[in-house]
Motif scaffolding. Structure first.
Motif, PDB file in Angstrom:
ATOM      1  N   ARG A 155       0.832  -1.200   0.000  1.00 29.91           N
ATOM      2  CA  ARG A 155       0.000   0.000   0.000  1.00 29.91           C
ATOM      3  C   ARG A 155       0.866   1.248   0.000  1.00 29.91           C
ATOM      4  N   ASN A 181      -9.037  -0.339  -1.104  1.00 31.51           N
ATOM      5  CA  ASN A 181      -8.232   0.471  -0.196  1.00 31.51           C
ATOM      6  C   ASN A 181      -9.064   1.008   0.961  1.00 31.51           C
ATOM      7  N   GLN A 230      -8.492   0.222   4.961  1.00 32.98           N
ATOM      8  CA  GLN A 230      -8.213   1.315   5.891  1.00 32.98           C
ATOM      9  C   GLN A 230      -9.029   1.222   7.173  1.00 32.98           C
TER      10      GLN A 230
END
Length: 261
Positions: free
Chosen positions: A102, A140, A144
């Motif tokens: 990431r 993503n 998170q």
């Protein structure tokens, strides 16, 4: 005499079940019903029972039932949600499966490390382990929301795993860790200070939003150019493992700042 000899075995099994019953496997936007059934079978093999589905493309479905092969009870009791936030709201530890690097590094664990970490936590800590779509994995934004990412150390030249296979591997490590730690005395709910429990995913969301509101009002946060502030706050508080009492303290501090606007 037989009942006396059986008592330690029964106590050990109860510890194993307590840990495994506390783990929720979450499949985000599964597209193939057969994989849902195979996942249920993999879970039941290892003694897990909590399955949640986020916007499944087809469910209920005869193919899922057929592939479950004796684990239809897990399908029948599976939670179906419109959003990931709903599914993990009460979880105190959220882990996302990911093989991708990431932009902002995140705390990483291997399956065995994750399983041993969960096994040593009090039984009052609900855990959610997230699995993404068959083709692209977790997004993503989904990753998170996690405290940790877990990656299966597969062949780097061919690391793509079927989702049910990945769930089977992690479920196996969870069961082995539960068996390994079954001799440890598990704290009862009465012995755990509620204020020292990790903050839930829902509380974390509330706190992040509160921070953004306050920092925007002070001029620190430019909503047009947030510079990954939310992401960095999530990583910070995830690493800090904020407790319920600390969450309430931080919310109180933020509320006091707002009074001086």
């Amino acid at each position: 005499m037989q009942s006396v000899r059986m008592a330690p075995i029964i106590d050990g099994l109860l510890v194993v079940l307590s840990m495994l019953n506390n783990v929720q496997f979450v499949m985000s936007h599964p597209t193939h019903p057969g994989n849902i059934g195979a996942a249920a079978r993999a879970m039941k093999n290892m003694g897990l029972s909590q399955l949640s589905l986020i916007n499944p493309k087809q469910f209920p479905c005869a193919e899922a039932t057929q592939r479950a092969s004796g684990a239809q009870d897990i399908l029948a009791n599976a939670g179906v949600y419109d959003s990931l936030d709903q599914a993990i709201a009460g979880s105190r530890l959220v882990v996302g499966t990911s093989a991708r690097s990431r932009t902002l590094p995140w705390p990483m664990l291997e399956p065995r490390e994750l399983a041993e970490k969960i096994a040593q936590e009090p039984s009052t800590h609900p855990v959610a382990i997230l699995f993404g779509t068959e083709n692209s994995g977790l997004t993503n934004s989904e990753l998170q929301l996690c405290h940790y990412h877990v990656a299966i150390p597969a062949n780097p030249n061919y690391s793509s795993l079927n989702i049910a296979s990945a769930m089977q591997l992690i479920a196996y490590e969870l069961r082995m860790a539960a068996l390994k730690f079954e001799h440890l005395e598990t704290a009862s709910e009465a012995e755990v200070d509620p204020g020292e429990l990790p903050a839930t995913a829902e509380q974390m969301d509330q706190m992040i939003k509160h921070f953004e509101q306050v920092l925007e009002s002070t001029g620190y946060l430019d909503p047009v150019k947030p510079k990954m502030l939310e992401l960095r706050l999530r990583r910070l508080f995830g690493k800090a493992q904020v407790t319920d009492s600390e969450f309430r303290m931080l919310r109180g501090i933020l509320a006091s700042i707002k009074k001086f606007e």
